[in-house]
Write a protein that holds these residues in place. Structure first.
Motif, PDB file in Angstrom:
ATOM      1  N   PRO A  17      17.240   2.404  13.691  1.00  0.00           N
ATOM      2  CA  PRO A  17      17.917   2.165  14.875  1.00  0.00           C
ATOM      3  C   PRO A  17      17.546   3.074  15.934  1.00  0.00           C
ATOM      4  CG  PRO A  17      19.591   2.466  13.078  1.00  0.00           C
ATOM      5  CD  PRO A  17      18.229   2.781  12.440  1.00  0.00           C
ATOM      6  N   TYR A  18      17.431   2.417  17.155  1.00  0.00           N
ATOM      7  CA  TYR A  18      17.176   3.167  18.598  1.00  0.00           C
ATOM      8  C   TYR A  18      15.771   4.065  18.120  1.00  0.00           C
ATOM      9  CZ  TYR A  18      21.669   1.592  19.496  1.00  0.00           C
ATOM     10  OH  TYR A  18      22.906   0.773  19.691  1.00  0.00           O
ATOM     11  N   SER A  19      14.776   3.303  17.885  1.00  0.00           N
ATOM     12  CA  SER A  19      13.514   3.973  17.388  1.00  0.00           C
ATOM     13  C   SER A  19      12.447   3.369  18.286  1.00  0.00           C
ATOM     14  CB  SER A  19      13.277   4.203  15.917  1.00  0.00           C
ATOM     15  OG  SER A  19      14.380   5.128  15.477  1.00  0.00           O
ATOM     16  N   GLU A  20      11.147   4.109  17.901  1.00  0.00           N
ATOM     17  CA  GLU A  20      10.080   3.224  18.275  1.00  0.00           C
ATOM     18  C   GLU A  20       9.048   3.076  17.532  1.00  0.00           C
ATOM     19  OE1 GLU A  20       6.628   4.984  21.718  1.00  0.00           O
ATOM     20  OE2 GLU A  20       8.585   5.770  21.946  1.00  0.00           O
ATOM     21  N   TYR A  21       8.393   2.053  17.704  1.00  0.00           N
ATOM     22  CA  TYR A  21       7.271   1.545  16.822  1.00  0.00           C
ATOM     23  C   TYR A  21       6.166   0.990  17.558  1.00  0.00           C
ATOM     24  CZ  TYR A  21      10.786   1.718  12.823  1.00  0.00           C
ATOM     25  OH  TYR A  21      11.440   1.762  11.839  1.00  0.00           O
ATOM     26  N   GLU A  22       5.085   1.037  16.672  1.00  0.00           N
ATOM     27  CA  GLU A  22       3.913   0.442  17.365  1.00  0.00           C
ATOM     28  C   GLU A  22       3.744  -0.865  16.624  1.00  0.00           C
ATOM     29  OE1 GLU A  22       0.339  -0.454  19.273  1.00  0.00           O
ATOM     30  OE2 GLU A  22       1.500   1.299  19.665  1.00  0.00           O
ATOM     31  N   LEU A  23       3.804  -2.160  17.308  1.00  0.00           N
ATOM     32  CA  LEU A  23       3.891  -3.267  16.680  1.00  0.00           C
ATOM     33  C   LEU A  23       2.314  -3.957  16.486  1.00  0.00           C
ATOM     34  CD1 LEU A  23       5.144  -5.776  15.642  1.00  0.00           C
ATOM     35  CD2 LEU A  23       5.704  -6.481  18.092  1.00  0.00           C
ATOM     36  N   SER A  59       0.888  -1.236  -0.087  1.00  0.00           N
ATOM     37  CA  SER A  59      -0.155   0.021  -0.061  1.00  0.00           C
ATOM     38  C   SER A  59       0.916   1.338   0.115  1.00  0.00           C
ATOM     39  CB  SER A  59      -0.888  -0.105   1.466  1.00  0.00           C
ATOM     40  OG  SER A  59       0.050   0.225   2.406  1.00  0.00           O
ATOM     41  N   ASP A  60       0.276   2.564  -0.110  1.00  0.00           N
ATOM     42  CA  ASP A  60       0.894   3.562  -0.238  1.00  0.00           C
ATOM     43  C   ASP A  60       1.661   4.097   0.834  1.00  0.00           C
ATOM     44  OD1 ASP A  60      -0.180   3.852  -2.626  1.00  0.00           O
ATOM     45  OD2 ASP A  60      -1.645   5.125  -2.220  1.00  0.00           O
ATOM     46  N   ASP A  61       1.128   3.682   2.226  1.00  0.00           N
ATOM     47  CA  ASP A  61       1.919   3.942   3.284  1.00  0.00           C
ATOM     48  C   ASP A  61       2.851   2.920   3.868  1.00  0.00           C
ATOM     49  OD1 ASP A  61       0.209   2.536   4.229  1.00  0.00           O
ATOM     50  OD2 ASP A  61      -0.453   3.581   6.053  1.00  0.00           O
ATOM     51  N   ALA A  62       3.080   1.696   3.211  1.00  0.00           N
ATOM     52  CA  ALA A  62       4.137   0.839   3.425  1.00  0.00           C
ATOM     53  C   ALA A  62       5.493   1.041   3.004  1.00  0.00           C
ATOM     54  CB  ALA A  62       3.488  -0.785   3.175  1.00  0.00           C
ATOM     55  N   LEU A  63       6.342   1.033   3.824  1.00  0.00           N
ATOM     56  CA  LEU A  63       7.681   1.465   3.358  1.00  0.00           C
ATOM     57  C   LEU A  63       8.468   0.127   3.187  1.00  0.00           C
ATOM     58  CD1 LEU A  63       8.318   3.840   6.603  1.00  0.00           C
ATOM     59  CD2 LEU A  63       7.623   4.574   4.179  1.00  0.00           C
ATOM     60  N   PHE A  81       4.914  -3.338  11.776  1.00  0.00           N
ATOM     61  CA  PHE A  81       5.901  -2.058  12.501  1.00  0.00           C
ATOM     62  C   PHE A  81       5.329  -0.767  12.086  1.00  0.00           C
ATOM     63  CE2 PHE A  81       8.241  -5.884  12.932  1.00  0.00           C
ATOM     64  CZ  PHE A  81       8.860  -5.970  14.190  1.00  0.00           C
ATOM     65  N   THR A  82       4.518   0.072  12.933  1.00  0.00           N
ATOM     66  CA  THR A  82       4.312   1.503  12.400  1.00  0.00           C
ATOM     67  C   THR A  82       5.142   2.277  13.007  1.00  0.00           C
ATOM     68  OG1 THR A  82       2.076   0.520  12.071  1.00  0.00           O
ATOM     69  CG2 THR A  82       2.263   2.925  12.159  1.00  0.00           C
ATOM     70  N   GLU A  83       5.595   3.419  12.416  1.00  0.00           N
ATOM     71  CA  GLU A  83       6.498   4.563  12.799  1.00  0.00           C
ATOM     72  C   GLU A  83       5.578   5.177  13.898  1.00  0.00           C
ATOM     73  OE1 GLU A  83       7.916   6.620   9.310  1.00  0.00           O
ATOM     74  OE2 GLU A  83       9.631   5.208   9.242  1.00  0.00           O
ATOM     75  N   ARG A  84       6.526   5.751  14.825  1.00  0.00           N
ATOM     76  CA  ARG A  84       5.928   6.640  15.744  1.00  0.00           C
ATOM     77  C   ARG A  84       6.512   7.914  15.700  1.00  0.00           C
ATOM     78  NH1 ARG A  84       3.946   3.335  21.235  1.00  0.00           N
ATOM     79  NH2 ARG A  84       2.689   5.262  21.116  1.00  0.00           N
ATOM     80  N   LYS A 118       3.934   3.746   7.491  1.00  0.00           N
ATOM     81  CA  LYS A 118       4.201   5.023   8.012  1.00  0.00           C
ATOM     82  C   LYS A 118       2.942   5.481   8.888  1.00  0.00           C
ATOM     83  CE  LYS A 118       4.755   6.847   3.790  1.00  0.00           C
ATOM     84  NZ  LYS A 118       4.705   7.920   2.561  1.00  0.00           N
ATOM     85  N   ASN A 119       1.805   4.485   8.565  1.00  0.00           N
ATOM     86  CA  ASN A 119       0.511   4.667   9.353  1.00  0.00           C
ATOM     87  C   ASN A 119      -0.047   3.556   9.495  1.00  0.00           C
ATOM     88  OD1 ASN A 119       0.403   7.949   8.962  1.00  0.00           O
ATOM     89  ND2 ASN A 119       0.134   6.943   6.732  1.00  0.00           N
TER      90      ASN A 119
END
Length: 156
Positions: free
Chosen positions: A113-119, A2-6, A153-156, A72-73
């Motif tokens: 690296p050293y980031s936060e995601y919603e899983l 999809s469009d927001d999938a990296l 995994f969604t970027e926060r 991304k979303n």
């Protein structure tokens, strides 16, 4: 994708003894065993810690279809056939992540690296997986398609 999938990848993962995980590489050799094996082994389908996720399948030896996405979303529920079996805040280490089974590493992917995601983890087929596994034991090898996982995994 999809469009927001990296990133998105789909593959069969050879699972043995109901367990598999995601492990990020870590600096130093302080972790000789995968950190996801150190998480509690119980009936909870998804347990996470920093840089590691442990999954418990409903059945022993088989090859579920795994889709991993980095987004991304937040996405909507994939379909009504999928059940949300785990969600929460995931913190990365190196971001160099690999799917592992008892037999070793399989597919790899990269997070920041050293980031936060919603899983969010969805599973399809869980309601009938055990029955279908019993029907196929001894007649089909490898056993595939009993479970399907969507791991986002969604970027926060």
């Amino acid at each position: 994708m999809s469009d927001d999938a990296l990133y998105a990848a789909t593959f069969h993962l050879p699972v043995d003894r109901c367990i598999f995980g995601i492990q990020e590489s870590r600096s130093g050799e302080e972790y000789s065993a995968p950190a996801w094996l150190e998480l509690e082994i119980d009936e909870v389908p998804v347990r996470m810690s920093r840089g590691a996720v442990r999954f418990m399948s409903l059945i022993g030896t088989h090859s579920p279809l795994i889709t991993v996405e980095i987004r991304k979303n937040l996405s909507k529920v994939p379909s009504r056939d999928f059940d949300l079996i785990g969600s929460g805040r995931y913190l990365t280490f190196s971001g160099d992540a690999t799917f592992l089974t008892i037999d070793g590493p399989h597919a790899s992917f990269s997070l920041r690296p050293y980031s936060e995601y919603e899983l969010n983890v969805w599973r399809k087929g869980g309601d009938t997986a055990r029955e279908r596994h019993e029907e196929l034991m001894g007649t089909v090898y490898p056993i595939e398609g009993l479970e399907e996982y969507l791991i986002q995994f969604t970027e926060r």
